[in-house]
Design an enzyme around this catalytic site. Structure first.
Site, PDB file in Angstrom:
ATOM      1  N   HIS A   1     -18.397  -1.134 -11.541  1.00  0.00           N
ATOM      2  CA  HIS A   1     -17.740  -2.448 -11.696  1.00  0.00           C
ATOM      3  C   HIS A   1     -18.763  -3.582 -11.608  1.00  0.00           C
ATOM      4  O   HIS A   1     -18.403  -4.724 -11.409  1.00  0.00           O
ATOM      5  CB  HIS A   1     -16.650  -2.625 -10.630  1.00  0.00           C
TER       6      HIS A   1
ATOM      7  N   HIS B   1     -18.244  -1.031  -2.792  1.00  0.00           N
ATOM      8  CA  HIS B   1     -16.928  -1.316  -3.368  1.00  0.00           C
ATOM      9  C   HIS B   1     -16.069  -0.061  -3.385  1.00  0.00           C
ATOM     10  O   HIS B   1     -15.073   0.028  -2.677  1.00  0.00           O
ATOM     11  CB  HIS B   1     -17.087  -1.894  -4.787  1.00  0.00           C
TER      12      HIS B   1
END
Ligand code: FES
Length: 213
Positions: free
Chosen positions: A159, A140
């Site tokens: 996250h 990510h």
């Protein structure tokens, strides 16, 4: 006395030729036409016109089929043919007693996790076919991921993306969109070697460079 026998009867003086009436004339015409038709029908047919024999068509000689050489599919190029990956020893079998070992590949800026899953898996190496290795950087935004041997899941603390180590580090959940890059491994005796990487390590234009060339 006149010799009347020398004179033809039709030239007898004063004798008139018998005249055909219109009806008789037409009757004679019809009889003549019918006679002509009968004559035409009874006439033998004209011999057939001799037609010169035509030469039979020459047999078509088809070209012999061109043998098609069987083509073998070209083997896929090895990763080392595309990029000059180094073949580096990254661990030993004894390093995996706890199920996971952290190191780097292909350089010191790329953390990787070497894992012994405990069950044979596709692409796994080692005596049990259960050793795999993945990039330790989340796809990510590049945070380092942590591995839990109990669940065989990588988790990113930034996250909370999760990746399944037993299924090619496939994305389970979270904002990442790609699985973790996988290392291609070889085992010689007790040593584990990395020879290339499948997938792009986060933040790199290609896996052997940190910056654009
Ligand atoms: S950096 Fe890993 S989920 Fe965002």
């Amino acid at each position: 006395m006149e010799d009347q026998g020398a004179t033809p009867p039709n030239e007898v003086a004063g004798a008139q030729q018998p005249r055909l009436g219109r009806r008789s004339f037409l009757k004679l015409g019809s009889v003549g036409s019918a006679a002509a038709v009968l004559a035409a029908c009874s006439a033998p047919p004209a011999p057939p016109t001799a037609v010169p024999p035509t030469a039979p068509p020459a047999p078509t000689v088809s070209a012999a089929p061109t043998p098609v050489a069987a083509t073998e599919p070209a083997p896929a190029p090895a990763f080392s043919d595309v990029l000059p990956y180094p073949r580096l020893k990254i661990a030993t079998l004894s390093d995996l007693q706890k199920g996971v070992f952290s190191t780097t590949y292909p350089d010191q800026f790329s953390p990787v996790q070497v894992i012994k899953l405990g069950t044979k898996t596709v692409g796994g190496v080692g005596p049990d076919g259960d050793i795999v290795a993945y990039s330790g950087l989340c796809t990510h935004m590049g945070c380092p991921v942590s591995y839990d041997p109990a669940t065989k899941v990588f988790m990113c603390p930034c996250h909370y993306s999760h990746f399944d180590a037993a299924a090619d580090a496939m994305l389970i959940s979270g904002p990442a969109t790609q699985h973790l890059p996988r290392l291609v491994l070889e085992v010689e005796g007790q040593d584990i070697y990395a020879v290339s990487v499948q997938g792009l390590i986060y933040g790199r234009p290609h896996n052997l460079s940190l910056t654009e060339l």
